[in-house]
Design an enzyme around this catalytic site. Sequence first.
Site, PDB file in Angstrom:
ATOM      1  N   LYS A  79     -26.356  16.647  11.138  1.00  0.00           N
ATOM      2  CA  LYS A  79     -25.152  15.882  10.814  1.00  0.00           C
ATOM      3  C   LYS A  79     -25.294  14.511  11.464  1.00  0.00           C
ATOM      4  CE  LYS A  79     -21.048  16.687   8.871  1.00  0.00           C
ATOM      5  NZ  LYS A  79     -20.746  17.555   7.733  1.00  0.00           N
ATOM      6  N   ASP A 206       0.037  19.403  -1.989  1.00  0.00           N
ATOM      7  CA  ASP A 206      -0.739  18.266  -1.488  1.00  0.00           C
ATOM      8  C   ASP A 206       0.219  17.327  -0.764  1.00  0.00           C
ATOM      9  OD1 ASP A 206      -3.770  17.065  -2.510  1.00  0.00           O
ATOM     10  OD2 ASP A 206      -2.426  15.697  -1.445  1.00  0.00           O
TER      11      ASP A 206
END
Length: 353
Positions: A79, A206
């Site tokens: 990462k 959402d």
Amino acid sequence: MFEDLLARWDGEEVAVRYDEPTRTWMFVGVHSTVLGPAMGGTRMKTYAGPEDGLRDVLRLSEAMSYKQAAAGVPYGGGKAVLAVPRVPAPGSSERRTLLLRYAGLVDSLHGTYVTAADMNTASPDMDLIGERTTHVLGRSRDRGGAGDPAPGTALGLFHGIRATWRHATGSADISDVTVLIQGVGSVGDRLADHLEEAGAGVLAADVDPARAEKTAQRVGGSVVDADAVIGTPCDVYAPCATGAVLTSQTIPRLACRVVAGAANNQLGGPEDAALLSQRGILYAPDYVINAGGVIHLAGYETLGWDDAMMQARLAGIGETLVGIFETADAEGITTAQAADRFARDRIAAGRMS
Ligand code: NAI
């Protein structure tokens, strides 16, 4: 602080660069290359201090080792974090300069680390990085890349939901199942389409109510207020927004049979997997069920798979989950523990071969 963090980490190496012209701390974490080059996204974010960026890269690269191993792709875990003073706007010359300088760092690792998109980075950024290094996945399709991995993540998640529901209830039919999707962004919105096609009911939530409304209308579902997700009755709760949604505060209030979603790091801590199991809720470990993105990138861009092969491998996420659930049942451990064991065994087998 850097010394403490690194001394406690069991990964292979970290490249650290302070890039004076862009005032950006660049961290590349190579957690494991046992199964292949360390692959994982580049996160661009403003942190309180550089040690927070380092902490993130160490934690996230380790998680990628587990994800890649469970996905069965020839990559290890890596990462990168770009700890920026502020996130430069897409298309700006400031962003271009930053990404090209960062690409030089990636290239200097000679393929030990292969990058991709993550928080605040996307395919156009991978195109830029690709100007200076070949060690990048997820460039735009017209540049020869695999593009946005979200379609792979969403389809893999759909297969995972079916398999998890089947294991929890014995029923392979999801046409009368209601799935509450928390976050209808790139992944959640596409998941809604797959569910509608299978005849399942969709509840969309959402923080952007217009987004939830749009998804719900398109698939004939209903909207749930973003603040009311925990506690709303549903069959499957699919976290597809942020992490740490499964905690000692939320788990007692869940009104679902299954938790199966794409968000990373859904559990507040390892003990929360046990809380879910005590409540009779079957939890699909996040890094197993959301691995469709890395399968999409590796399959299309590195391994040369055609669409049929991709479909088969994404469906395989369901089979992997079933194996993990069976181990958890047989050994009396949580599904999260069974997933970790599965991934660790694959890495150990790779080390011996
Ligand atoms: P996205 O940023 O496109 O969508 C996230 C959606 O969640 C947005 O619509 C946002 O408004 C909404 N949201 C944010 N906080 C919320 C909250 N508290 N409640 C309800 N809605 C909220 O992100 P994307 O790509 O769809 O990813 C979703 C999750 O899946 C993230 O956690 C991501 O790390 C994870 N993931 C994504 C992959 C991919 O291929 N895109 C691969 C693997 C994991």
